[in-house]
Design a protein around this motif. Structure first.
Motif, PDB file in Angstrom:
ATOM      1  N   LEU A  17       0.825  -1.203   0.000  1.00  0.00           N
ATOM      2  CA  LEU A  17       0.000   0.000   0.000  1.00  0.00           C
ATOM      3  C   LEU A  17       0.861   1.255   0.000  1.00  0.00           C
ATOM      4  N   GLY A  18       1.942   1.179   0.783  1.00  0.00           N
ATOM      5  CA  GLY A  18       2.862   2.319   0.854  1.00  0.00           C
ATOM      6  C   GLY A  18       3.512   2.586  -0.482  1.00  0.00           C
ATOM      7  N   GLN A  19       3.912   1.512  -1.181  1.00  0.00           N
ATOM      8  CA  GLN A  19       4.539   1.665  -2.496  1.00  0.00           C
ATOM      9  C   GLN A  19       3.545   2.236  -3.503  1.00  0.00           C
ATOM     10  N   ALA A  20       2.283   1.792  -3.416  1.00  0.00           N
ATOM     11  CA  ALA A  20       1.263   2.295  -4.330  1.00  0.00           C
ATOM     12  C   ALA A  20       1.000   3.771  -4.081  1.00  0.00           C
ATOM     13  N   ALA A  21       1.028   4.147  -2.775  1.00  0.00           N
ATOM     14  CA  ALA A  21       0.773   5.540  -2.411  1.00  0.00           C
ATOM     15  C   ALA A  21       1.919   6.449  -2.822  1.00  0.00           C
ATOM     16  N   HIS A  22       3.089   5.874  -3.004  1.00  0.00           N
ATOM     17  CA  HIS A  22       4.269   6.655  -3.377  1.00  0.00           C
ATOM     18  C   HIS A  22       4.803   6.204  -4.740  1.00  0.00           C
ATOM     19  N   ALA A  23       3.915   6.117  -5.706  1.00  0.00           N
ATOM     20  CA  ALA A  23       4.332   5.742  -7.059  1.00  0.00           C
ATOM     21  C   ALA A  23       5.315   6.773  -7.591  1.00  0.00           C
ATOM     22  N   PHE A  24       6.240   6.304  -8.398  1.00  0.00           N
ATOM     23  CA  PHE A  24       7.267   7.174  -8.961  1.00  0.00           C
ATOM     24  C   PHE A  24       6.603   8.247  -9.812  1.00  0.00           C
ATOM     25  N   GLU A  25       7.023   9.490  -9.614  1.00  0.00           N
ATOM     26  CA  GLU A  25       6.456  10.637 -10.342  1.00  0.00           C
ATOM     27  C   GLU A  25       7.461  11.123 -11.386  1.00  0.00           C
ATOM     28  N   LEU A  26       7.061  11.061 -12.650  1.00  0.00           N
ATOM     29  CA  LEU A  26       7.913  11.522 -13.742  1.00  0.00           C
ATOM     30  C   LEU A  26       7.275  12.706 -14.453  1.00  0.00           C
ATOM     31  N   VAL A  56       2.713  10.004 -14.537  1.00  0.00           N
ATOM     32  CA  VAL A  56       3.370  10.858 -15.534  1.00  0.00           C
ATOM     33  C   VAL A  56       2.627  12.182 -15.684  1.00  0.00           C
ATOM     34  N   THR A  57       3.377  13.264 -15.615  1.00  0.00           N
ATOM     35  CA  THR A  57       2.853  14.582 -15.964  1.00  0.00           C
ATOM     36  C   THR A  57       3.474  14.967 -17.302  1.00  0.00           C
ATOM     37  N   LEU A  58       2.655  14.979 -18.359  1.00  0.00           N
ATOM     38  CA  LEU A  58       3.127  15.253 -19.722  1.00  0.00           C
ATOM     39  C   LEU A  58       2.744  16.682 -20.108  1.00  0.00           C
ATOM     40  N   LEU A  59       3.743  17.495 -20.457  1.00  0.00           N
ATOM     41  CA  LEU A  59       3.516  18.909 -20.731  1.00  0.00           C
ATOM     42  C   LEU A  59       4.037  19.309 -22.108  1.00  0.00           C
ATOM     43  N   ASN A  60       3.344  20.243 -22.736  1.00  0.00           N
ATOM     44  CA  ASN A  60       3.718  20.770 -24.046  1.00  0.00           C
ATOM     45  C   ASN A  60       3.971  22.269 -23.903  1.00  0.00           C
ATOM     46  N   SER A  61       5.204  22.701 -24.156  1.00  0.00           N
ATOM     47  CA  SER A  61       5.545  24.119 -24.005  1.00  0.00           C
ATOM     48  C   SER A  61       5.043  24.972 -25.163  1.00  0.00           C
ATOM     49  N   GLU A  62       4.514  24.336 -26.209  1.00  0.00           N
ATOM     50  CA  GLU A  62       3.900  25.027 -27.339  1.00  0.00           C
ATOM     51  C   GLU A  62       4.840  26.039 -28.007  1.00  0.00           C
ATOM     52  N   GLY A  63       6.135  25.724 -27.985  1.00  0.00           N
ATOM     53  CA  GLY A  63       7.107  26.581 -28.650  1.00  0.00           C
ATOM     54  C   GLY A  63       7.383  27.887 -27.932  1.00  0.00           C
ATOM     55  N   ILE A  76       9.153  21.215 -10.653  1.00  0.00           N
ATOM     56  CA  ILE A  76      10.031  21.316  -9.477  1.00  0.00           C
ATOM     57  C   ILE A  76       9.190  21.529  -8.223  1.00  0.00           C
ATOM     58  N   ALA A  77       8.199  22.420  -8.319  1.00  0.00           N
ATOM     59  CA  ALA A  77       7.316  22.683  -7.175  1.00  0.00           C
ATOM     60  C   ALA A  77       6.522  21.440  -6.788  1.00  0.00           C
ATOM     61  N   LYS A  78       6.174  20.630  -7.788  1.00  0.00           N
ATOM     62  CA  LYS A  78       5.421  19.394  -7.537  1.00  0.00           C
ATOM     63  C   LYS A  78       6.295  18.316  -6.896  1.00  0.00           C
ATOM     64  N   LYS A  79       7.609  18.533  -6.944  1.00  0.00           N
ATOM     65  CA  LYS A  79       8.588  17.590  -6.381  1.00  0.00           C
ATOM     66  C   LYS A  79       8.524  16.231  -7.062  1.00  0.00           C
ATOM     67  N   VAL A  80       8.498  16.252  -8.390  1.00  0.00           N
ATOM     68  CA  VAL A  80       8.548  14.986  -9.129  1.00  0.00           C
ATOM     69  C   VAL A  80       9.885  14.301  -8.860  1.00  0.00           C
ATOM     70  N   ASP A  81       9.958  13.011  -9.144  1.00  0.00           N
ATOM     71  CA  ASP A  81      11.179  12.248  -8.867  1.00  0.00           C
ATOM     72  C   ASP A  81      12.227  12.394  -9.967  1.00  0.00           C
ATOM     73  N   ALA A  82      11.798  12.730 -11.178  1.00  0.00           N
ATOM     74  CA  ALA A  82      12.730  12.926 -12.296  1.00  0.00           C
ATOM     75  C   ALA A  82      12.004  13.675 -13.404  1.00  0.00           C
ATOM     76  N   ILE A  83      12.790  14.287 -14.302  1.00  0.00           N
ATOM     77  CA  ILE A  83      12.229  15.037 -15.429  1.00  0.00           C
ATOM     78  C   ILE A  83      12.932  14.606 -16.713  1.00  0.00           C
ATOM     79  N   ILE A  84      12.144  14.385 -17.756  1.00  0.00           N
ATOM     80  CA  ILE A  84      12.676  14.143 -19.107  1.00  0.00           C
ATOM     81  C   ILE A  84      12.233  15.307 -19.983  1.00  0.00           C
TER      82      ILE A  84
END
Length: 313
Positions: A17-26, A56-63, A76-84
């Motif tokens: 349950l703990g692992q599910a509650a803390h799923a990796f955030e990308l 996954v938080t997928l974002l489009n900067s729209e140029g 960064i404010a969301k404190k994701v675990d990594a960014i691509i």
């Protein structure tokens, strides 16, 4: 014994349950999804991450550079675990890259150039790609004739391809560049290319033997213009770089003037970025186990009539 077993099972359930509650955030940012290659990398990365059960938080900067920076700040404010970042702007967004590193958030970029604050950039070797595209076009002309070019100097990959073309032309002076169009970085870039290349084609009508485009999106527009003028395949060979379903269909189409493209495996690069996050961030393996330098290079393949069928499967 029964009570101990029940306790162990309960502990395992709580851990799950703990692992599910803390799923990796990308976080995944693509600079401009109207550019097909940006979307292909970002969407492939998001899909690969979701297959692993990550959020996954997928974002489009729209140029937009300001929006690009804002989206970086939001992750960064969301404190994701990594960014691509797909086709990001390490120089223009230097402050955001630094802020991510300071916050302990690893960043991997794709086709973006290096940053001292990112782990590395997954990149095709644009110097090799530029040479292959330039020499293929000159070979189609028998190293004699006139060309026009569609460039994009505000993008590092396209700019390198253009510089290598210039080197090749300087050493093969039987081929002359009659004119060049340089694309601006705008959300309406397609209209920009259409107007600029139409003017260039009219200005040099009857003198053009070949056309070089810095990426396939430009080539599609040029191909449509040439077909509208009644130009047949092979009469004015058009070559480009990127690859993809539409590119392969045009290369195989006897009505299209596009004869070749150096194909970059964008979907594979997006997946490689996720695999690298898994290895370095999740499994805690050293970065050197993935790549020893600031780049992780992937191979590109020239696609023309001789091998296009295997890419259409």
């Amino acid at each position: 014994m029964f009570g101990l077993r029940k306790l162990v099972i309960s502990a395992a359930a709580l851990l799950a349950l703990g692992q599910a509650a803390h799923a990796f955030e990308l976080g995944v940012i693509g600079f401009q999804f109207t550019s097909e290659t940006h979307a292909r990398v970002a969407n492939a990365a998001a899909a690969a991450a979701k297959e692993k059960g990550w959020n996954v938080t997928l974002l489009n900067s729209e140029g937009s550079l300001p929006k690009h920076a804002e989206q970086f700040d939001a992750l960064i404010a969301k404190k994701v675990d990594a960014i691509i970042v797909a086709m990001g702007k390490p120089v223009e967004a230097d402050a955001q890259f630094k802020a991510a590193k300071d916050a302990g958030i690893p960043v991997i970029t794709v086709q973006s150039g290096v940053s001292p604050y990112a782990l590395f950039d997954i990149q095709s070797n644009e110097y090799k790609i530029g040479a292959e595209a330039a020499l293929y076009l000159l070979g189609q002309l028998g190293f004699q004739g006139n060309i026009v070019t569609a460039r994009f100097d505000l993008n590092i990959a396209s700019r390198i391809r253009g510089k290598i073309l210039d080197v090749v032309l300087s050493e093969n002076q039987g081929v002359k560049e009659l004119g060049k169009f340089s694309m601006a970085r705008t959300q309406s870039w397609r209209d920009d290319v259409r107007a600029g290349m139409q003017a260039l084609l009219l200005q040099n009508q009857g003198k053009i033997n070949g056309i070089w485009a810095s990426f396939d999106g430009q080539a599609y527009i040029i191909d449509d213009l040439l077909q509208a003028q009644g130009v047949k395949k092979g009469e004015i060979p058009l070559i480009s770089v990127d690859g993809g379903k539409e590119t392969y269909e045009r290369i195989a189409d006897p009505a299209s003037t596009l004869v070749a493209s150096v194909s970059i495996p964008f979907e594979a690069m997006g997946k490689q970025a996720v695999d690298a996050v898994q290895a370095i961030v999740v499994d805690k393996k050293p970065k050197e186990g993935v790549t020893s330098g600031p780049y992780l290079f992937v191979d590109a393949v020239l696609v023309d009539k001789n091998n296009v069928k295997q890419f259409l499967k």
